[in-house]
Design an enzyme around this catalytic site. Sequence first.
Site, PDB file in Angstrom:
ATOM      1  N   VAL A   1       1.045  -1.291  -0.371  1.00  0.00           N
ATOM      2  CA  VAL A   1      -0.309   0.398   0.118  1.00  0.00           C
ATOM      3  C   VAL A   1       1.320   1.537   0.313  1.00  0.00           C
ATOM      4  O   VAL A   1       1.433   1.491   1.069  1.00  0.00           O
ATOM      5  CB  VAL A   1      -0.935  -0.145   1.284  1.00  0.00           C
ATOM      6  CG1 VAL A   1      -1.457   1.078   1.252  1.00  0.00           C
ATOM      7  CG2 VAL A   1      -2.174  -1.307   1.052  1.00  0.00           C
ATOM      8  N   PRO A   2       1.025   2.086  -1.475  1.00  0.00           N
ATOM      9  CA  PRO A   2       1.728   3.040  -1.457  1.00  0.00           C
ATOM     10  C   PRO A   2       2.156   3.929  -0.502  1.00  0.00           C
ATOM     11  O   PRO A   2       2.064   4.975  -1.587  1.00  0.00           O
ATOM     12  CB  PRO A   2       2.557   3.156  -3.147  1.00  0.00           C
ATOM     13  CG  PRO A   2       0.426   2.961  -3.169  1.00  0.00           C
ATOM     14  CD  PRO A   2       0.356   1.972  -2.408  1.00  0.00           C
ATOM     15  N   CYS A   3       1.737   4.339   0.946  1.00  0.00           N
ATOM     16  CA  CYS A   3       2.098   5.570   1.343  1.00  0.00           C
ATOM     17  C   CYS A   3       3.306   5.879   1.052  1.00  0.00           C
ATOM     18  O   CYS A   3       3.616   7.868   1.040  1.00  0.00           O
ATOM     19  CB  CYS A   3       2.004   5.591   2.826  1.00  0.00           C
ATOM     20  SG  CYS A   3       3.222   4.058   3.495  1.00  0.00           S
ATOM     21  N   HIS A   4       4.266   5.462   0.548  1.00  0.00           N
ATOM     22  CA  HIS A   4       5.705   6.481  -0.264  1.00  0.00           C
ATOM     23  C   HIS A   4       5.226   7.437  -1.117  1.00  0.00           C
ATOM     24  O   HIS A   4       5.754   8.268  -1.093  1.00  0.00           O
ATOM     25  CB  HIS A   4       6.210   5.479   0.010  1.00  0.00           C
ATOM     26  CG  HIS A   4       6.708   4.532  -1.245  1.00  0.00           C
ATOM     27  ND1 HIS A   4       5.371   3.493  -1.207  1.00  0.00           N
ATOM     28  CD2 HIS A   4       6.526   5.035  -2.687  1.00  0.00           C
ATOM     29  CE1 HIS A   4       5.153   2.233  -2.009  1.00  0.00           C
ATOM     30  NE2 HIS A   4       6.325   3.523  -2.727  1.00  0.00           N
TER      31      HIS A   4
END
Length: 297
Positions: free
Chosen positions: A262-265
């Site tokens: 889950v690409p919170c970056h």
Amino acid sequence: MPAAAEFASVAPGSDYDTVRRVLAYITENWRAQPTIETIAGAAGATPTDIHHLFRRWCGLTPKAFLQAITLYHAKNLLGASASVLDTALEVGLSGPGRLHDLFVTHEAMSPGEWKAGGGGLSLSYGFHPSPFGEALIVTTPRGLAGLGWVSDGLDGGKVVGGRAEALADMMRRWPHAQYRFDPQATAPYAARIFDPKAWSAETPLRVVLIGTDFEVRVWQTLLKIPVGRATTYGDVACHIGKPSASRAVGMAVGKNPISFVVPCHRVIGKSGALTGYHWGLTRKRAILGWEAGQTAG
DNA sequence: TATTATCGCGGAT
DNA sequence: ATCCGCGATAATA
């Protein structure tokens, strides 16, 4: 290689081990505009080593990599047009949940369901090497529930780290769960997630989102951000129909339990500043730089 | 009530 | 240009 042995705590000699030191040095000394020779020296390697390292690790030359993590480039990630989230939808990919390049299918588990029926739910966990340091992976029989990192020393001058702390951080999220050390169960996930060649639409990666309704909606939105792009907290807020909730979104993004997948970056401030990352801003830079290499080729 | 991985606005460097 | 401080703002513990 010899210098890396001094950092024997985690994955000694791994590519990320050196990348981390390069990034740490740059973040602390960017005002001095250090040359590549200076940076290499501080990281305990020669400029030639650094050159080969970055080519091998992310497919970019050191110069291109450094440029990829600048504020200017971060602004470019945001895209000129309205919202990256909207353009992702325009591409016309079929179903919800397969927009991410990792081809993720997700299901949500609400806190209610989790507390009421969660008595029998047990989580398996294991530690596995990855391009960004040692990863802690947590799974349920229904899919991936958590992914975190074992900190490997210094970040921003602060000493952090260890497998125990990584696990404790994950257990804090779901304190009532049963945890079982089972690397055999988690290993296949590590193999899939960190090898782009293994990303496939035919066998999507199953993930389970465990959080409040608001958090789950935010995390679902993050899955729509393509590799090599980024969006802002405000854009995510608009996307879930609450344009003024950017601050609350920031809080929910920060609680994302499944780092990288889950690409919170890929969520950054409107100014292009990276603003924050649960596992350290150095790692956020490293992941974004690595992804820049993946999309460049 | 007091926290935020926000945002945009002025005013002071 | 850049940087601080401030208030508005929404969701948690």
